[in-house]
Enzyme design. Structure first.
Site, mmCIF file in Angstrom:
data_model
loop_
_atom_site.group_PDB
_atom_site.id
_atom_site.type_symbol
_atom_site.label_atom_id
_atom_site.label_comp_id
_atom_site.label_asym_id
_atom_site.label_seq_id
_atom_site.Cartn_x
_atom_site.Cartn_y
_atom_site.Cartn_z
ATOM 1 N N HIS A 306 -48.564 30.205 -28.735
ATOM 2 C CA HIS A 306 -49.219 29.188 -29.556
ATOM 3 C C HIS A 306 -49.875 28.169 -28.654
ATOM 4 O O HIS A 306 -49.317 27.822 -27.610
ATOM 5 C CB HIS A 306 -48.205 28.494 -30.484
ATOM 6 C CG HIS A 306 -48.875 27.775 -31.599
ATOM 7 N ND1 HIS A 306 -49.360 26.487 -31.457
ATOM 8 C CD2 HIS A 306 -49.178 28.176 -32.848
ATOM 9 C CE1 HIS A 306 -49.925 26.145 -32.596
ATOM 10 N NE2 HIS A 306 -49.834 27.129 -33.451
ATOM 11 N N ASP A 363 -46.616 33.738 -37.597
ATOM 12 C CA ASP A 363 -47.062 35.043 -38.092
ATOM 13 C C ASP A 363 -46.107 36.184 -37.751
ATOM 14 O O ASP A 363 -46.290 37.300 -38.230
ATOM 15 C CB ASP A 363 -48.450 35.379 -37.511
ATOM 16 C CG ASP A 363 -49.514 34.421 -38.012
ATOM 17 O OD1 ASP A 363 -49.448 34.060 -39.196
ATOM 18 O OD2 ASP A 363 -50.396 34.035 -37.227
HETATM 19 N N1 CMC Z 1 -49.315 38.256 -25.689
HETATM 20 C C1 CMC Z 1 -49.433 38.383 -24.346
HETATM 21 N N2 CMC Z 1 -49.818 37.410 -23.515
HETATM 22 C C2 CMC Z 1 -50.096 36.218 -24.075
HETATM 23 C C3 CMC Z 1 -49.997 36.006 -25.462
HETATM 24 C C4 CMC Z 1 -49.590 37.083 -26.276
HETATM 25 N N3 CMC Z 1 -49.465 36.925 -27.592
HETATM 26 N N4 CMC Z 1 -50.355 34.734 -25.731
HETATM 27 C C5 CMC Z 1 -50.669 34.161 -24.553
HETATM 28 N N5 CMC Z 1 -50.496 35.066 -23.549
HETATM 29 C C6 CMC Z 1 -50.651 34.815 -22.125
HETATM 30 C C7 CMC Z 1 -52.097 34.686 -21.714
HETATM 31 O O1 CMC Z 1 -52.641 35.932 -21.345
HETATM 32 C C8 CMC Z 1 -51.993 33.731 -20.559
HETATM 33 O O2 CMC Z 1 -51.532 34.426 -19.437
HETATM 34 P P1 CMC Z 1 -52.074 34.041 -17.961
HETATM 35 O O3 CMC Z 1 -51.719 32.598 -17.765
HETATM 36 O O4 CMC Z 1 -51.362 34.943 -17.037
HETATM 37 O O5 CMC Z 1 -53.545 34.269 -17.993
HETATM 38 C C9 CMC Z 1 -50.868 32.785 -20.966
HETATM 39 O O6 CMC Z 1 -50.049 33.556 -21.848
HETATM 40 C C10 CMC Z 1 -51.318 31.531 -21.650
HETATM 41 O O7 CMC Z 1 -52.131 31.915 -22.736
HETATM 42 P P2 CMC Z 1 -53.346 31.076 -23.294
HETATM 43 O O8 CMC Z 1 -54.426 32.038 -23.654
HETATM 44 O O9 CMC Z 1 -53.659 29.941 -22.364
HETATM 45 O O10 CMC Z 1 -52.726 30.457 -24.560
HETATM 46 P P3 CMC Z 1 -53.544 29.730 -25.643
HETATM 47 O O11 CMC Z 1 -52.775 28.525 -25.952
HETATM 48 O O12 CMC Z 1 -54.955 29.539 -25.258
HETATM 49 O O13 CMC Z 1 -53.550 30.806 -26.855
HETATM 50 C C11 CMC Z 1 -52.932 31.969 -28.781
HETATM 51 C C12 CMC Z 1 -52.734 30.705 -27.945
HETATM 52 C C13 CMC Z 1 -52.174 31.807 -30.110
HETATM 53 C C14 CMC Z 1 -54.426 32.153 -29.095
HETATM 54 C C15 CMC Z 1 -52.397 33.180 -28.011
HETATM 55 O O14 CMC Z 1 -51.042 32.961 -27.672
HETATM 56 C C16 CMC Z 1 -52.557 34.478 -28.776
HETATM 57 O O15 CMC Z 1 -53.637 35.042 -28.804
HETATM 58 N N6 CMC Z 1 -51.454 34.981 -29.432
HETATM 59 C C17 CMC Z 1 -51.523 36.199 -30.202
HETATM 60 C C18 CMC Z 1 -52.204 35.967 -31.534
HETATM 61 C C19 CMC Z 1 -51.342 35.170 -32.488
HETATM 62 O O16 CMC Z 1 -50.170 35.462 -32.704
HETATM 63 N N7 CMC Z 1 -51.966 34.173 -33.126
HETATM 64 C C20 CMC Z 1 -51.316 33.351 -34.137
HETATM 65 C C21 CMC Z 1 -51.181 31.928 -33.700
HETATM 66 S S1 CMC Z 1 -50.051 30.980 -34.761
HETATM 67 C C22 CMC Z 1 -50.796 30.961 -36.322
HETATM 68 C C23 CMC Z 1 -52.033 30.163 -36.357
HETATM 69 O O17 CMC Z 1 -51.954 28.939 -36.438
HETATM 70 O O18 CMC Z 1 -53.099 30.770 -36.329
#
Ligand code: CMC
Length: 428
Positions: A306, A363
């Site tokens: 998240h 989710d």
């Molecule tokens: N699976 C694998 N790796 C992940 C995931 C995941 N679900 N989420 C983040 N990471 C990794 C990402 O690759 C990065 O790794 P590194 O630092 O080595 O490059 C690290 O964790 C930090 O990730 P980030 O992209 O900086 O995190 P963010 O805050 O920008 O993204 C997110 C948040 C929700 C978009 C992302 O965690 C994601 O895509 N999760 C899967 C989709 C999901 O479940 N979405 C629902 C969110 S909650 C409901 C809502 O409000 O929509």
């Protein structure tokens, strides 16, 4: 602590005011930054950018706190109905009995949609996604209420648009499911409350008496409450920025639905269930193998991570417990729940996820409940939208009441510098 921040750039020093909210989070106000320094800030994905001052929802990602208008999500999910929470999010206070009755009555009086709107369903091909249909239906509503296009209407008229939208949303969502199954639609029944009416229109049958199951009604109320608002997320920020151009409420909300649809946002609830089915069908339930694939960057773990919660998502905690209870009460034994729990454990014990502070989000378990209640997977994000609607509307309303400027970010240009036009004959 000083309520000013100092920026040193070149040989000059600039001061900017620091504003502090009621929960003590502070922000450097940089409204005059460019005028004074010639600089803009650069913050891809708005990770550090506050775009408004909002009194609707507070969340603390480190402590896992979520409150609507000051009330903890745990208490609201345990004690209130979704309609009470809608009122709270929209108008700022929990309703009295009289206010709640009046609000419920208003909603009941506007649940029907124009028959021509029902005809719009005929144009969708059979495989069209429910979220695409929802966007279309919500933006089409504006055609039936052209007066709502005027951005300068009186607050009472805006409130009528809000009531219409809230009241018609369950009708539209239920129609999407019915049409998807090729079943005749059911019209709303005034004898039912908001949530029961939605369940009746979704799961009722023209040929039979509908008997509401209190377990399902309660589960649905809880799930909708947990989704009701989440401050400046992708879809809420979209609704605000679209509305900031003085686009009408229907159009702004349709834009929010579009943002929610993406698999990194609300679309993740559909993806989670598909991922669990994939693990069941193609991995023989081997969660370790999937975790390894995630670490090898071959796939994302959907329902994990998240932007703001870096400790735990309080909604996920509530939903996990609710999931166990609801499945037990309904007598459903779904192997996907076991897979989900094993997957969660495997991930939480793995340094890849621990180091990155990745935890189950809202989710991760919600889809298992939706499935147990009888919703098709493609409807899951529509249910998220149904829950989030009061939040989006409140964000839009607050933005308009604060008379916020049109949202217009800047950029750092990295394209070619000026060059002469090349005639087509001379291009290589
Ligand atoms: N699976 C694998 N790796 C992940 C995931 C995941 N679900 N989420 C983040 N990471 C990794 C990402 O690759 C990065 O790794 P590194 O630092 O080595 O490059 C690290 O964790 C930090 O990730 P980030 O992209 O900086 O995190 P963010 O805050 O920008 O993204 C997110 C948040 C929700 C978009 C992302 O965690 C994601 O895509 N999760 C899967 C989709 C999901 O479940 N979405 C629902 C969110 S909650 C409901 C809502 O409000 O929509």
């Amino acid at each position: 602590m000083s309520n000013k921040a100092t920026l040193q750039y070149g040989d000059k020093t600039y001061e900017f005011p620091v504003i502090t909210g009621t929960e003590n989070e502070s922000a450097i106000e940089i409204g005059k930054l460019r005028a004074q320094t010639g600089l803009i800030t650069y913050d891809e994905g708005y990770k550090n950018t506050g775009v408004t001052q909002s009194a609707i929802t507070f969340l603390d990602g480190e402590l896992g706190i979520l409150r609507y208008r000051g009330y903890n999500i745990e208490e609201l999910a345990g004690k209130a109905s979704f309609v009470e929470v809608m009122y709270l999010v929209l108008y700022g206070e929990l309703p009295t009995k009289a206010q709640l009755a009046a609000f419920e009555n208003e909603l009941t009086m506007h649940t029907l949609v124009h028959e021509n709107l029902v005809k719009v369903f005929e144009v969708f091909p059979s495989r069209s996604h429910p979220m695409g249909q929802l966007m279309t239906m919500l933006s089409t509503l504006s055609s039936f209420y052209p007066e709502s296009l005027n951005p300068n209407i009186k607050p009472e008229e805006t409130n009528l648009t809000i009531i219409r939208l809230l009241a018609k949303m369950p009708t539209i969502c239920a129609m999407i499911q019915k049409k998807g199954k090729g079943h005749p639609i059911l019209y709303p029944q005034n004898k039912y409350d908001y949530v029961t009416n939605f369940l009746y229109m979704t799961f009722g049958n023209v040929s039979e008496e509908y008997v509401a199951d209190p377990v399902i009604v309660d589960a649905m109320n809880k799930l909708l409450i947990l989704h009701a608002d989440h401050e400046q997320n992708c879809s809420a920020a979209t609704v605000r920025i679209v509305g900031s151009s003085h686009a009408n409420l229907y159009a702004s909300i349709a834009a929010g639905v579009a943002a929610l649809w993406g698999p990194r946002h609300g679309g993740a609830n559909q993806e989670v269930l598909e991922m669990l089915e994939d693990i069941r069908d193609n991995y023989n339930g081997d969660v370790e193998k999937v975790v390894q694939e995630v670490k090898d960057r071959k796939r994302m773990l959907m329902g994990f991570g998240h932007r703001v919660y870096k400790n735990f998502d309080p909604r996920a905690k509530i939903i996990k417990v609710a999931c166990d209870n609801i499945l037990a009460k309904l007598g459903v034994n779904d192997p996907l729940l076991d897979i989900a729990k094993k997957l969660e454990q495997a991930a939480l014990n793995d340094p890849f996820f621990v180091e990155r502070k990745l935890y189950p989000n809202v989710d991760f378990y919600s889809g298992i409940i939706y499935k147990a209640l009888g919703f098709p997977t493609q409807m899951f994000t529509v249910l998220f939208a149904l829950g989030r609607l009061p939040g989006w509307i409140s964000q839009w309303k607050e933005m308009r009441e604060r008379k916020e400027d049109i949202g217009r970010p800047r950029q750092v240009y990295t394209g070619p510098t000026e060059r002469p036009f090349v005639n087509i004959e001379d291009r290589k």
